[in-house]
Design a protein around this motif. Structure first.
Motif, PDB file in Angstrom:
ATOM      1  N   GLN A  51      12.751 -68.325  52.713  1.00  0.00           N
ATOM      2  CA  GLN A  51      13.054 -69.323  51.693  1.00  0.00           C
ATOM      3  C   GLN A  51      11.899 -69.407  50.695  1.00  0.00           C
ATOM      4  O   GLN A  51      11.012 -70.235  50.828  1.00  0.00           O
ATOM      5  CB  GLN A  51      13.277 -70.694  52.349  1.00  0.00           C
ATOM      6  CG  GLN A  51      14.461 -70.775  53.253  1.00  0.00           C
ATOM      7  CD  GLN A  51      15.776 -70.841  52.492  1.00  0.00           C
ATOM      8  OE1 GLN A  51      15.813 -71.167  51.319  1.00  0.00           O
ATOM      9  NE2 GLN A  51      16.844 -70.521  53.167  1.00  0.00           N
ATOM     10  N   THR A  52      11.905 -68.545  49.673  1.00  0.00           N
ATOM     11  CA  THR A  52      10.836 -68.582  48.684  1.00  0.00           C
ATOM     12  C   THR A  52      11.129 -69.572  47.563  1.00  0.00           C
ATOM     13  O   THR A  52      10.215 -70.018  46.899  1.00  0.00           O
ATOM     14  CB  THR A  52      10.595 -67.189  48.081  1.00  0.00           C
ATOM     15  OG1 THR A  52      11.809 -66.718  47.526  1.00  0.00           O
ATOM     16  CG2 THR A  52      10.092 -66.220  49.136  1.00  0.00           C
ATOM     17  N   VAL A  53      12.404 -69.901  47.355  1.00  0.00           N
ATOM     18  CA  VAL A  53      12.791 -70.875  46.330  1.00  0.00           C
ATOM     19  C   VAL A  53      13.791 -71.834  46.965  1.00  0.00           C
ATOM     20  O   VAL A  53      14.790 -71.409  47.542  1.00  0.00           O
ATOM     21  CB  VAL A  53      13.441 -70.194  45.105  1.00  0.00           C
ATOM     22  CG1 VAL A  53      13.836 -71.226  44.065  1.00  0.00           C
ATOM     23  CG2 VAL A  53      12.518 -69.159  44.504  1.00  0.00           C
ATOM     24  N   SER A  54      13.500 -73.120  46.862  1.00  0.00           N
ATOM     25  CA  SER A  54      14.446 -74.119  47.357  1.00  0.00           C
ATOM     26  C   SER A  54      14.457 -75.284  46.374  1.00  0.00           C
ATOM     27  O   SER A  54      13.539 -75.447  45.578  1.00  0.00           O
ATOM     28  CB  SER A  54      14.075 -74.592  48.757  1.00  0.00           C
ATOM     29  OG  SER A  54      12.825 -75.239  48.741  1.00  0.00           O
ATOM     30  N   ILE A  80       6.334 -66.721  41.101  1.00  0.00           N
ATOM     31  CA  ILE A  80       7.689 -66.220  40.867  1.00  0.00           C
ATOM     32  C   ILE A  80       8.506 -67.218  40.052  1.00  0.00           C
ATOM     33  O   ILE A  80       8.219 -68.406  40.017  1.00  0.00           O
ATOM     34  CB  ILE A  80       8.428 -65.912  42.192  1.00  0.00           C
ATOM     35  CG1 ILE A  80       8.635 -67.193  42.995  1.00  0.00           C
ATOM     36  CG2 ILE A  80       7.721 -64.873  42.996  1.00  0.00           C
ATOM     37  CD1 ILE A  80       9.548 -67.014  44.183  1.00  0.00           C
ATOM     38  N   ALA A  81       9.542 -66.701  39.418  1.00  0.00           N
ATOM     39  CA  ALA A  81      10.514 -67.547  38.723  1.00  0.00           C
ATOM     40  C   ALA A  81      11.698 -67.735  39.659  1.00  0.00           C
ATOM     41  O   ALA A  81      12.098 -66.817  40.364  1.00  0.00           O
ATOM     42  CB  ALA A  81      10.966 -66.890  37.435  1.00  0.00           C
ATOM     43  N   GLY A  82      12.233 -68.936  39.676  1.00  0.00           N
ATOM     44  CA  GLY A  82      13.371 -69.236  40.543  1.00  0.00           C
ATOM     45  C   GLY A  82      14.623 -69.498  39.748  1.00  0.00           C
ATOM     46  O   GLY A  82      14.564 -69.968  38.609  1.00  0.00           O
ATOM     47  N   PHE A 103      13.785 -71.399  36.490  1.00  0.00           N
ATOM     48  CA  PHE A 103      12.552 -72.173  36.489  1.00  0.00           C
ATOM     49  C   PHE A 103      11.385 -71.195  36.574  1.00  0.00           C
ATOM     50  O   PHE A 103      11.083 -70.668  37.640  1.00  0.00           O
ATOM     51  CB  PHE A 103      12.534 -73.154  37.667  1.00  0.00           C
ATOM     52  CG  PHE A 103      13.709 -74.096  37.640  1.00  0.00           C
ATOM     53  CD1 PHE A 103      13.649 -75.253  36.898  1.00  0.00           C
ATOM     54  CD2 PHE A 103      14.873 -73.795  38.328  1.00  0.00           C
ATOM     55  CE1 PHE A 103      14.736 -76.121  36.852  1.00  0.00           C
ATOM     56  CE2 PHE A 103      15.961 -74.659  38.289  1.00  0.00           C
ATOM     57  CZ  PHE A 103      15.893 -75.821  37.550  1.00  0.00           C
ATOM     58  N   ALA A 104      10.768 -70.922  35.411  1.00  0.00           N
ATOM     59  CA  ALA A 104       9.705 -69.920  35.343  1.00  0.00           C
ATOM     60  C   ALA A 104       8.314 -70.541  35.257  1.00  0.00           C
ATOM     61  O   ALA A 104       7.330 -69.833  35.061  1.00  0.00           O
ATOM     62  CB  ALA A 104       9.938 -69.014  34.135  1.00  0.00           C
ATOM     63  N   GLY A 129      22.747 -72.976  45.622  1.00  0.00           N
ATOM     64  CA  GLY A 129      21.632 -72.280  46.240  1.00  0.00           C
ATOM     65  C   GLY A 129      20.608 -71.869  45.211  1.00  0.00           C
ATOM     66  O   GLY A 129      20.828 -71.963  44.009  1.00  0.00           O
ATOM     67  N   CYS A 130      19.460 -71.394  45.730  1.00  0.00           N
ATOM     68  CA  CYS A 130      18.369 -70.934  44.868  1.00  0.00           C
ATOM     69  C   CYS A 130      17.881 -69.587  45.393  1.00  0.00           C
ATOM     70  O   CYS A 130      18.009 -69.279  46.583  1.00  0.00           O
ATOM     71  CB  CYS A 130      17.204 -71.929  44.877  1.00  0.00           C
ATOM     72  SG  CYS A 130      17.632 -73.533  44.158  1.00  0.00           S
ATOM     73  N   ARG A 131      17.299 -68.807  44.488  1.00  0.00           N
ATOM     74  CA  ARG A 131      16.775 -67.483  44.849  1.00  0.00           C
ATOM     75  C   ARG A 131      15.704 -67.090  43.858  1.00  0.00           C
ATOM     76  O   ARG A 131      15.631 -67.673  42.764  1.00  0.00           O
ATOM     77  CB  ARG A 131      17.909 -66.463  44.865  1.00  0.00           C
ATOM     78  CG  ARG A 131      18.533 -66.263  43.496  1.00  0.00           C
ATOM     79  CD  ARG A 131      19.817 -65.463  43.545  1.00  0.00           C
ATOM     80  NE  ARG A 131      20.356 -65.258  42.218  1.00  0.00           N
ATOM     81  CZ  ARG A 131      20.979 -66.164  41.488  1.00  0.00           C
ATOM     82  NH1 ARG A 131      21.152 -67.383  41.949  1.00  0.00           N
ATOM     83  NH2 ARG A 131      21.453 -65.871  40.284  1.00  0.00           N
TER      84      ARG A 131
END
Length: 137
Positions: A51-54, A80-82, A103-104, A129-131
């Motif tokens: 889970q790198t982006v939540s 990272i950008a999400g 979201f950068a 979800g997010c990634r």
């Protein structure tokens, strides 16, 4: 009167078949238990570490029949950008809007209000979800 023996004398003929079977079952059960714990631990670690982006929907406000303002709190690695996907549904649970938001920012926690355009009046907002931005769906 004579006494009747009910079983074999203790220790005279070695272990009974039941004792050997019990020992084998204990060994097999222990090995399977350790294996199950290892698999559950690995799946849990992979889920948490992956889970790198939540994100979390803090609140939303229906502005009009064609727009919803959504307050999101995004947690990610600063490098990272999400991308987070939001979906909106009407009272009949039909989808009336869906969009990806990037979201950068170079922050690990981003609080932002985004505007989701809809084709009808929204009643529910769902965070699909997010990634990471580079990941394909």
């Amino acid at each position: 009167m004579s006494a009747v023996r009910e079983g074999l004398p203790e220790g005279r003929y070695g272990r009974s078949a039941d004792e050997r079977a019990d020992r084998k079952l204990k060994i097999v059960g222990s090995v399977l238990g350790v294996g199950l714990l290892a698999v559950v631990g690995w799946i849990g670690w992979d889920y948490v570490a992956g889970q790198t982006v939540s994100a979390e929907v803090i609140k939303f406000q229906v502005v009009s029949d064609t727009e919803v303002k959504v307050h999101l709190e995004v947690r990610k690695e600063a490098s990272i950008a999400g991308v987070c996907t939001l979906s909106s549904q009407n009272k009949e649970h039909g989808e009336v809007g869906r969009a990806d938001f990037t979201f950068a920012q170079k922050d690990t926690r981003v609080d932002e209000v985004v505007s989701l355009k809809t084709t009808g009046r929204a009643a529910v907002i769902e965070l699909v979800g997010c990634r990471p931005a580079a990941a394909k769906r």
